[in-house]
Write an enzyme that holds these catalytic residues in place. Structure first.
Site, PDB file in Angstrom:
ATOM      1  N   ASP A 173      -8.048  -8.664  -3.068  1.00  0.00           N
ATOM      2  CA  ASP A 173      -7.940  -7.225  -2.834  1.00  0.00           C
ATOM      3  C   ASP A 173      -8.900  -6.454  -3.746  1.00  0.00           C
ATOM      4  O   ASP A 173      -8.755  -6.494  -4.969  1.00  0.00           O
ATOM      5  CB  ASP A 173      -6.493  -6.784  -3.092  1.00  0.00           C
ATOM      6  CG  ASP A 173      -6.270  -5.312  -2.788  1.00  0.00           C
ATOM      7  OD1 ASP A 173      -7.206  -4.640  -2.331  1.00  0.00           O
ATOM      8  OD2 ASP A 173      -5.134  -4.842  -3.016  1.00  0.00           O
ATOM      9  N   HIS A 195      -6.105  -7.219   0.505  1.00  0.00           N
ATOM     10  CA  HIS A 195      -5.229  -6.064   0.344  1.00  0.00           C
ATOM     11  C   HIS A 195      -4.016  -6.133   1.268  1.00  0.00           C
ATOM     12  O   HIS A 195      -2.897  -5.811   0.872  1.00  0.00           O
ATOM     13  CB  HIS A 195      -6.031  -4.786   0.624  1.00  0.00           C
ATOM     14  CG  HIS A 195      -5.264  -3.525   0.428  1.00  0.00           C
ATOM     15  ND1 HIS A 195      -4.739  -3.139  -0.785  1.00  0.00           N
ATOM     16  CD2 HIS A 195      -4.910  -2.540   1.307  1.00  0.00           C
ATOM     17  CE1 HIS A 195      -4.119  -1.980  -0.666  1.00  0.00           C
ATOM     18  NE2 HIS A 195      -4.202  -1.598   0.598  1.00  0.00           N
ATOM     19  N   TRP A 230     -12.384   3.377  -2.802  1.00  0.00           N
ATOM     20  CA  TRP A 230     -11.838   3.503  -1.443  1.00  0.00           C
ATOM     21  C   TRP A 230     -11.719   4.974  -1.061  1.00  0.00           C
ATOM     22  O   TRP A 230     -12.102   5.376   0.043  1.00  0.00           O
ATOM     23  CB  TRP A 230     -10.496   2.805  -1.366  1.00  0.00           C
ATOM     24  CG  TRP A 230      -9.606   3.210  -0.229  1.00  0.00           C
ATOM     25  CD1 TRP A 230      -8.474   3.945  -0.296  1.00  0.00           C
ATOM     26  CD2 TRP A 230      -9.776   2.896   1.158  1.00  0.00           C
ATOM     27  NE1 TRP A 230      -7.922   4.116   0.948  1.00  0.00           N
ATOM     28  CE2 TRP A 230      -8.709   3.476   1.863  1.00  0.00           C
ATOM     29  CE3 TRP A 230     -10.736   2.175   1.867  1.00  0.00           C
ATOM     30  CZ2 TRP A 230      -8.571   3.368   3.227  1.00  0.00           C
ATOM     31  CZ3 TRP A 230     -10.597   2.068   3.242  1.00  0.00           C
ATOM     32  CH2 TRP A 230      -9.530   2.658   3.910  1.00  0.00           C
ATOM     33  N   ASP A 280       0.833  -1.189   0.000  1.00  0.00           N
ATOM     34  CA  ASP A 280       0.000   0.000   0.000  1.00  0.00           C
ATOM     35  C   ASP A 280       0.882   1.260   0.000  1.00  0.00           C
ATOM     36  O   ASP A 280       1.800   1.364  -0.811  1.00  0.00           O
ATOM     37  CB  ASP A 280      -0.962  -0.043   1.192  1.00  0.00           C
ATOM     38  CG  ASP A 280      -2.041   1.026   1.146  1.00  0.00           C
ATOM     39  OD1 ASP A 280      -3.039   0.829   0.435  1.00  0.00           O
ATOM     40  OD2 ASP A 280      -1.870   2.065   1.814  1.00  0.00           O
ATOM     41  N   TRP A 281       0.618   2.230   0.900  1.00  0.00           N
ATOM     42  CA  TRP A 281       1.420   3.453   0.935  1.00  0.00           C
ATOM     43  C   TRP A 281       2.893   3.167   1.204  1.00  0.00           C
ATOM     44  O   TRP A 281       3.754   3.988   0.885  1.00  0.00           O
ATOM     45  CB  TRP A 281       0.872   4.411   1.996  1.00  0.00           C
ATOM     46  CG  TRP A 281      -0.014   5.474   1.417  1.00  0.00           C
ATOM     47  CD1 TRP A 281      -1.370   5.464   1.349  1.00  0.00           C
ATOM     48  CD2 TRP A 281       0.413   6.703   0.822  1.00  0.00           C
ATOM     49  NE1 TRP A 281      -1.827   6.610   0.746  1.00  0.00           N
ATOM     50  CE2 TRP A 281      -0.753   7.395   0.414  1.00  0.00           C
ATOM     51  CE3 TRP A 281       1.648   7.292   0.579  1.00  0.00           C
ATOM     52  CZ2 TRP A 281      -0.717   8.639  -0.207  1.00  0.00           C
ATOM     53  CZ3 TRP A 281       1.686   8.537  -0.042  1.00  0.00           C
ATOM     54  CH2 TRP A 281       0.525   9.188  -0.433  1.00  0.00           C
TER      55      TRP A 281
END
Length: 463
Positions: free
Chosen positions: A415, A444, A329, A288-289
């Site tokens: 995900d 995810h 999202w 993710d980030w």
């Protein structure tokens, strides 16, 4: 009559425990009684004596043996305010102590019935009678007061080392007490230039001179807790593991305003952290980030990175549409900024226990702590001129043409945000990256299924 006598001698042991507390030791005290007389006393002293064996019981046993001129303590009763550990229980059995009386039970290390019962083995050639629970409330209260005062003192010392800025919040330590599967000691840093006094938390486990380091970067809304299944595998291989909490997440400070969070600033903090910790031969582990930011780091310091383990993330370059799942999202976060992090993880990871889901909620006790959760979805570059887009395009060029290390990719196919199509696109942008490992049950947050993946990665990235 026996109960009254036991209480009488236990009060003398409590006096020894109180003296230990005044000396800064964990308040445990002991007395040895023979023929109605105290022949020896002992109090905890491992800190002052730099002696791991200097438990109250051992000190008392040594003094009693000297008093009697015999290491056999036949006919003696030892009173101690806390249930003996395995070391002390073994010493009592060797000394042939007739009877042991303790106050408070010890559910973590007690060897007289709580964790195990060394005195209950019929095979031993000596049997010691054991009585627990004498003045248990008083003994427990003394220990509880000591540890509360010590935690308060430690918090005060931590605040003195890392004062809290007026524009930030700090999640109370109590929120992180007894987290499931997260036993590692915290590390904090606040003097990186970009932090400007904000306190950043990170894990730093394993030997610093290890031939390999794993830098594990989390995403939104998770924190370093995400990697608790993978860290033990990396550590068992003899490696060093560093897992920071981004500012606004986990145990790191949380600026109060959403607008504080900027792509370039978070990236600079990570660059400075890598440099300060002098990470070398590093495998970059991202999700993710952790990837949106982390994938932009190696081009600025290519000599520090030797591998890439990438899971359900992307390079947000602004010259291609963001995945539809991410757009959904982002819309959800805008409409429901107070969504429950625990419920989010429970829906996407049904195998998690309620305590594990609650651990993800721990950093955010109320809405004031959630600025990063509100800000990060909007920070993902979606246009060519958005902040972070240009540096992400430069990073893409680096991964396509200049990357010299090895890469491994894993995809959680459940995900709904960054699934297989997004990861296949990213794979094409990473020079030499093999086809992704497909994890059918993972969503995810791939590291929640990451133990087996970590085992594979240890072998794949072996120096």
């Amino acid at each position: 009559m026996q109960l009254e006598q036991d209480a009488h001698w236990m009060r003398q042991a409590l006096a020894e425990a109180q003296a230990a507390a005044l000396a800064g030791e964990v308040p445990v005290g002991a007395v040895v009684v023979k023929d109605g007389q105290v022949i020896a006393t002992g109090r905890n002293a491992p800190v002052l004596g730099n002696d791991p064996t200097a438990h109250a019981e051992i000190v008392a046993l040594r003094a009693a043996a000297q008093h009697l001129g015999n290491y056999r303590l036949d006919g003696c009763t030892l009173y101690v305010t806390l249930e003996p550990c395995a070391m002390c229980s073994g010493a009592m059995l060797h000394a042939r102590v007739q009877r042991v009386v303790f106050g408070a039970p010890d559910p973590k290390t007690g060897a007289a019935g709580s964790v195990l019962n060394l005195f209950g083995h019929a095979e031993l050639n000596h049997h010691t009678d054991v009585q627990g629970g004498v003045l248990a409330h008083e003994c427990s209260a003394l220990l509880g007061t000591f540890f509360r005062q010590r935690r308060t003192q430690q918090r005060a010392q931590a605040l003195a080392r890392h004062p809290l800025r007026d524009d930030a919040l700090r999640t109370p330590d109590a929120a992180f007490a007894d987290l499931a599967g997260y036993p590692w000691a915290p590390h904090y840093i606040s003097d990186l230039p970009s932090l400007a006094g904000l306190r950043m938390h990170y894990l730093d486990e394993g030997p610093q001179q290890s031939p390999r380091t794993w830098l594990c970067l989390h995403g939104n809304p998770s924190w370093s807790y995400l990697y608790r299944h993978m860290l033990p595998v990396f550590l068992a291989a003899g490696d060093r593991v560093v897992a920071p909490d981004l500012i606004g997440f986990g145990k790191s400070d949380k600026p109060k305003k959403d607008g504080f969070h900027q792509f370039a600033w978070h990236r600079q903090v990570l660059l400075e952290l890598v440099d300060r910790l002098d990470l070398r031969n590093t495998v970059l582990v991202v999700q993710d980030w952790g990837g949106i930011l982390g994938l932009t780091l190696p081009m600025d310091m290519p000599g520090r990175f030797a591998g890439l383990l990438v899971m359900n993330t992307m390079l947000a370059t602004g010259d291609a549409p963001l995945p539809p799942g991410f757009a959904q999202w982002r819309e959800m976060c805008a409409k429901k900024p107070l969504y429950s992090v625990a419920r989010l993880f429970a829906r996407g990871n049904p195998h998690l226990t309620s305590s594990e889901c609650a651990a993800y909620d721990a950093p955010f006790p109320d809405r004031g702590y959630r600025a990063a959760l509100r800000a990060f979805p909007a920070l993902v570059p979606g246009q060519a001129d958005a902040e972070g887009a240009a540096v992400s395009r430069a990073a893409r060029d680096f991964w396509q043409h200049d990357w010299q290390g090895r890469s491994l990719m894993a995809v959680g196919v459940q995900d709904p945000v960054l699934g297989m199509p997004a990861m296949q696109a990213l794979q094409r942008d990473i020079r030499g990256c093999p086809p992704p490992i497909v994890l059918p049950q993972a969503g995810h947050f791939v590291p929640e299924h990451g133990q087996a993946l970590a085992v594979q990665a240890v072998e794949y990235f072996r120096p």
